[in-house]
Design a protein around this motif. Structure first.
Motif, short mmCIF file in Angstrom:
data_model
loop_
_atom_site.label_atom_id
_atom_site.label_comp_id
_atom_site.label_asym_id
_atom_site.label_seq_id
_atom_site.Cartn_x
_atom_site.Cartn_y
_atom_site.Cartn_z
N ALA A 276 0.81 -1.21 0.00
CA ALA A 276 0.00 0.00 0.00
C ALA A 276 0.85 1.26 0.00
CB ALA A 276 -0.93 0.01 1.22
N GLY A 277 2.16 1.11 0.03
CA GLY A 277 3.06 2.25 0.01
C GLY A 277 3.34 2.85 1.37
N HIS A 278 2.93 2.18 2.44
CA HIS A 278 3.18 2.68 3.78
C HIS A 278 4.55 2.23 4.30
CE1 HIS A 278 -1.40 2.90 4.15
NE2 HIS A 278 -0.97 4.13 4.28
N ALA A 279 5.21 3.08 5.08
CA ALA A 279 6.43 2.69 5.77
C ALA A 279 6.06 1.76 6.91
CB ALA A 279 7.16 3.92 6.29
N VAL A 280 6.44 0.50 6.81
CA VAL A 280 6.08 -0.46 7.85
C VAL A 280 7.25 -0.76 8.78
CG1 VAL A 280 4.21 -1.52 6.56
CG2 VAL A 280 6.51 -2.42 6.30
N VAL A 281 8.47 -0.67 8.28
CA VAL A 281 9.65 -0.96 9.10
C VAL A 281 10.74 0.05 8.78
CG1 VAL A 281 11.55 -2.59 9.44
CG2 VAL A 281 9.19 -3.41 9.45
#
Length: 292
Positions: A276-281
């Motif tokens: 989804a294009g989110h920064a997860v880590v």
């Protein structure tokens, strides 16, 4: 070097992070040889095991609390690990000590032990990851990288020269951006690497396993020193990884980079985006320049 065992499981990361309760806040785990770099256990996998133990101990039922705390939605949102020894694949123990059990934040110390030696000493912070859209976000360096690997991405298979060292590629789907990983073609460039990585389907569908896998990808890149012609073991001394939100299903985009390659030390940062294009880590480690 003895080659790692042939993969037979359809959920290898779940198998890695499944713990046996030994009582008293202690857990046992079995590290398959595929979760290695060369002959030694991959640092990100050991971090994931420490996170799994911390999550397990805070979710355990407690009868000594007047007002029970709901920890069911908590995940390891920060893991700070110091690496003391490099263990071999096989049996390990994880010894936990709960430092704080709160309604928003829990804190657990974890030692990963093989034999009589502590291999990793970690501090794990647990809480509920973000869900809503960020209130502010700087442009992300990976935003222009395709969400899925294009046809020219290098698939790291067991037969690939890199796959013969990075055995963790047996337990997931790992593809590298050849325009960044210039060392693959014998060239040199900036200390940057970009790649796509995805857990197997049965690992991806389990949220708790997917979270631990995402934490592991904060250490998935080959050392960026390779792009400067410096090969060999680059031992991690300290690694801190943040889980910002639960990863959406699909490919994870990963970028590893360094700003200073010193005479002895270098830092390496990982940024991981989900489908989804989110920064997860986000992660940063302090490692040693290879001597080879």
């Amino acid at each position: 070097m003895t080659p790692p065992a042939t993969l037979t499981s359809t959920r290898p990361f779940a198998d890695l992070t499944t713990l046996t309760d030994l009582g008293g806040g202690a857990f046992g785990a079995l590290i398959d040889p595929i979760w290695t770099i060369g002959p030694k256990v991959h640092g990100g996998c050991m971090m994931a095991l420490c996170a799994a133990a911390a999550r397990e101990v805070i979710r355990a039922p407690r009868e000594d609390m007047a007002r029970p705390i709901d920890t069911s939605a908590m995940q390891p949102i920060a893991v700070s690990a110091s690496y003391l020894n490099a263990p071999d694949p096989g049996e390990v123990r994880l010894i936990t000590s709960v430092r704080k059990l709160g309604r928003q934040v829990c804190l657990v110390d974890v030692d990963l032990i093989q034999g009589e030696k502590v291999a990793v000493s970690a501090v794990v912070t647990l809480g509920v990851p973000d869900v809503a859209e960020p209130r502010h976000q700087e442009p992300l360096a990976l935003a222009d990288l395709p969400a899925a690997p294009p046809s020219d991405a290098v698939h790291i298979t067991p037969d690939h020269p890199m796959g013969q060292i990075v055995h963790v590629a047996k337990g997931c789907d790992l593809r590298v951006d050849p325009s960044a990983a210039l060392f693959l073609s014998g060239q040199q460039g900036d200390p940057v690497n970009r790649m796509w990585v995805r857990p197997f389907a049965e690992d991806e569908v389990d949220t708790d396993v997917a979270v631990l896998f995402a934490l592991m990808t904060g250490d998935i890149s080959a050392p960026v020193t390779m792009n400067r012609g410096m090969f060999g073991w680059a031992p991690t001394v300290q690694l801190t990884t943040y889980l910002r939100r639960l990863p959406a299903p699909g490919w994870l985009r990963v970028m590893a980079s360094a700003t200073v390659l010193g005479d002895t030390w270098f830092e390496e940062d990982h940024l991981v985006l989900d489908g989804a294009g989110h920064a997860v880590v986000q992660s940063r480690q302090l490692a040693m320049i290879p001597k080879g």
